[in-house]
Write a protein that holds these residues in place. Structure first.
Motif, mmCIF file in Angstrom:
data_model
loop_
_atom_site.group_PDB
_atom_site.id
_atom_site.type_symbol
_atom_site.label_atom_id
_atom_site.label_comp_id
_atom_site.label_asym_id
_atom_site.label_seq_id
_atom_site.Cartn_x
_atom_site.Cartn_y
_atom_site.Cartn_z
ATOM 1 N N ASN A 103 -0.050 7.932 -15.517
ATOM 2 C CA ASN A 103 -0.925 8.852 -14.753
ATOM 3 C C ASN A 103 -2.191 8.249 -14.403
ATOM 4 O O ASN A 103 -3.057 8.584 -15.245
ATOM 5 C CB ASN A 103 -0.867 10.154 -15.148
ATOM 6 N N ILE A 104 -2.226 7.175 -13.649
ATOM 7 C CA ILE A 104 -3.361 6.225 -13.458
ATOM 8 C C ILE A 104 -3.722 6.305 -11.958
ATOM 9 O O ILE A 104 -2.968 6.196 -11.105
ATOM 10 C CB ILE A 104 -3.118 5.073 -14.078
ATOM 11 N N ALA A 105 -4.951 6.496 -11.793
ATOM 12 C CA ALA A 105 -5.456 6.587 -10.184
ATOM 13 C C ALA A 105 -4.762 5.342 -9.372
ATOM 14 O O ALA A 105 -4.351 5.704 -8.168
ATOM 15 C CB ALA A 105 -6.804 6.674 -10.219
ATOM 16 N N SER A 106 -4.789 4.307 -9.925
ATOM 17 C CA SER A 106 -4.437 3.070 -9.161
ATOM 18 C C SER A 106 -2.679 3.033 -8.923
ATOM 19 O O SER A 106 -2.435 2.422 -7.974
ATOM 20 C CB SER A 106 -4.695 1.725 -9.748
ATOM 21 N N PHE A 107 -2.190 3.745 -9.749
ATOM 22 C CA PHE A 107 -0.567 3.617 -9.751
ATOM 23 C C PHE A 107 -0.049 5.016 -9.295
ATOM 24 O O PHE A 107 0.995 5.063 -8.764
ATOM 25 C CB PHE A 107 0.018 3.464 -11.179
ATOM 26 N N GLY A 108 -0.473 6.030 -9.742
ATOM 27 C CA GLY A 108 -0.003 7.395 -9.485
ATOM 28 C C GLY A 108 0.779 7.740 -10.601
ATOM 29 O O GLY A 108 0.809 7.131 -11.545
ATOM 30 N N ILE A 109 1.887 8.432 -10.491
ATOM 31 C CA ILE A 109 2.766 9.102 -11.695
ATOM 32 C C ILE A 109 3.915 7.957 -11.393
ATOM 33 O O ILE A 109 4.746 8.174 -10.759
ATOM 34 C CB ILE A 109 3.264 10.558 -11.428
ATOM 35 N N THR A 110 3.984 7.251 -12.468
ATOM 36 C CA THR A 110 4.949 5.758 -12.256
ATOM 37 C C THR A 110 5.564 5.268 -13.388
ATOM 38 O O THR A 110 4.974 5.174 -14.515
ATOM 39 C CB THR A 110 4.181 4.837 -11.837
ATOM 40 N N PRO A 111 6.862 5.550 -13.581
ATOM 41 C CA PRO A 111 7.718 5.052 -14.596
ATOM 42 C C PRO A 111 7.259 3.360 -14.735
ATOM 43 O O PRO A 111 7.166 2.703 -13.742
ATOM 44 C CB PRO A 111 8.988 5.219 -14.513
ATOM 45 N N LEU A 112 6.987 2.847 -16.157
ATOM 46 C CA LEU A 112 6.531 1.600 -16.410
ATOM 47 C C LEU A 112 7.709 0.928 -17.264
ATOM 48 O O LEU A 112 8.235 1.522 -18.111
ATOM 49 C CB LEU A 112 5.204 1.502 -16.979
ATOM 50 N N THR A 149 0.915 -1.229 -0.170
ATOM 51 C CA THR A 149 0.006 -0.003 -0.004
ATOM 52 C C THR A 149 0.901 1.365 0.114
ATOM 53 O O THR A 149 0.653 2.264 -0.613
ATOM 54 C CB THR A 149 -0.999 -0.002 1.290
ATOM 55 N N GLY A 150 1.986 1.188 0.738
ATOM 56 C CA GLY A 150 2.541 2.542 0.980
ATOM 57 C C GLY A 150 3.662 2.747 -0.102
ATOM 58 O O GLY A 150 4.037 3.932 -0.535
ATOM 59 N N ILE A 151 3.997 1.759 -0.703
ATOM 60 C CA ILE A 151 5.050 1.973 -1.860
ATOM 61 C C ILE A 151 4.623 1.876 -3.298
ATOM 62 O O ILE A 151 4.938 2.771 -4.393
ATOM 63 C CB ILE A 151 6.314 0.880 -1.660
ATOM 64 N N ALA A 152 3.680 0.742 -3.679
ATOM 65 C CA ALA A 152 3.404 0.294 -5.047
ATOM 66 C C ALA A 152 2.760 1.638 -5.881
ATOM 67 O O ALA A 152 3.081 1.816 -6.945
ATOM 68 C CB ALA A 152 2.572 -0.698 -4.790
ATOM 69 N N VAL A 153 1.926 2.409 -5.231
ATOM 70 C CA VAL A 153 1.442 3.476 -5.693
ATOM 71 C C VAL A 153 2.348 4.601 -6.053
ATOM 72 O O VAL A 153 2.428 5.273 -7.261
ATOM 73 C CB VAL A 153 0.199 4.065 -4.776
#
Length: 371
Positions: free
Chosen positions: A131-140, A10-14
């Motif tokens: 930029n997705i609600a479930s991920f946040g701003i996240t390099p993929l 919960t604390g890191i993945a997003v």
């Protein structure tokens, strides 16, 4: 331990930009969006597929695994954003002219950032950022879809019509080897009764793919074929295999061992996903594949560098926007606060030499401590 792993997830993945320099199947084609997208947990090193984008009549269909586990869900339909299309939120950065964006219905956006160019939410050295609600701003991390033929299975091409006395089971591949591989399974009795699992990087597991059809009632051993190819340039190979006596399990596991040998077994029905000491889920007593400890440590260090660099970027934006109000200022404040907490957590975890539970407790306390 379950609470510990949940806290980490919960604390890191997003928040964390969870992508690292792993081998690719091939260079990105002219159309950059089709493919499979993953994140990597910086603490455990576990790779988790989260998006699967397929072309469809000039647009795209997207399957998702927002938790990084379980089967693909969807579909969601997507399209490339045009110059006249409006976005749901204002930009944080001036987007580079070579950057393109894919709108995933109401879920959010996926950006292609060639050459580490800025998207509306910043750059990504992996070539993609969400930029997705479930991920946040996240390099993929991106890798191509199955190549060579249409994907077999319910969500793709399935030429097999099951009989009334048959049931379907999903299939997952767990790759414990240091090589890239793609695996399928088919019935010896009817080659159309087949399902492909996703191409895998080293040390990772696939989503559960549907479906292989088996007799509904318990029966004798069943002859199947594993069809596999070591990527990127290996030739197709076939391995004859005998399934154990059929049970009422609804999932098959294809296990690729570290030495490249393979086996297939049923996952017992109702078996919970337990937690290993490393904090990753396991299936049937077998942990999801993880890279070696040295590589996991390197991934954590690389993620800290990436987080700090992005924090510096958005802090400069905040300073330029000092005194302004509105959505951008609010978003910047939120991002800075969350990234600071994540960096503190990762720094504390990196410095800890105890067990997962001990290090998580110490890192969580450090991230929550008042300034």
């Amino acid at each position: 331990m379950k609470a510990t792993s949940t806290a980490i997830a919960t604390g890191i993945a997003v928040l964390a930009g969870l992508c690292f320099a792993l081998p690719t199947l091939s260079r990105v084609a002219t159309n950059p969006f089709p493919g499979i997208y993953s994140i990597i947990d910086p603490v455990t090193g576990e790779t988790k597929d989260v998006l699967k984008v397929k072309p469809l009549l000039g647009e795209y269909v997207v399957l998702a695994r927002f938790t990084g586990h379980g089967p693909w869900t969807g579909p969601t339909y997507a399209k490339v954003m045009g110059d006249s299309d409006s976005y749901a939120s204002p930009p944080l950065f001036q987007q580079g002219r070579m950057v393109s964006a894919l709108s995933l219905d109401e879920i959010g956006y996926l950006y292609h950032t060639p050459g580490n160019s800025n998207s509306r939410v910043g750059p990504s050295d992996t070539g993609y950022i969400s930029n997705i609600a479930s991920f946040g701003i996240t390099p993929l991390f991106h890798r191509p879809l199955l190549a060579g033929h249409d994907e077999r299975g319910e969500r793709g091409r399935h030429a097999y019509t099951p009989g009334t006395g048959e049931r379907k089971v999903s299939v997952s591949t767990l790759n414990y080897s240091p090589r890239m591989i793609q695996v399928a399974i088919s019935s010896v009795g009817n080659p159309h009764n087949a399902v492909d699992t996703d191409p895998l990087n080293p040390y990772m597991s696939s989503a559960a793919s549907c479906c292989l059809y088996l007799p509904a009632q318990a029966s004798a051993q069943l002859e199947v074929k594993l069809e596999y190819r070591w990527l990127p340039k290996g030739r197709p190979e076939v391995l004859a295999m005998t399934l154990p006596a059929n049970s009422d399990a609804d999932e098959l596991l294809i296990l690729v061992r570290a030495d490249g040998t393979m086996s297939v077994e049923f996952r017992p029905p109702g078996k919970d996903l337990d937690l290993t000491p490393e904090g990753v889920k396991s299936i049937h007593g077998k942990p999801y594949p993880l890279p070696p400890a040295a590589e996991r440590k390197a991934r954590l260090a690389a993620e800290l560098v990436r987080r700090k660099r992005f924090l510096n970027d958005i802090s400069r934006l905040r300073d330029k926007a000092a005194g302004e109000s509105g959505d951008v200022a609010y978003q910047l404040r939120y991002l800075i606060e969350e990234y600071e907490k994540t960096i503190t957590y990762l720094e504390a975890f990196s410095a800890c030499t105890g067990s997962l539970a001990t290090c998580d407790k110490q890192a969580t306390a450090a991230a929550r401590a008042p300034e």
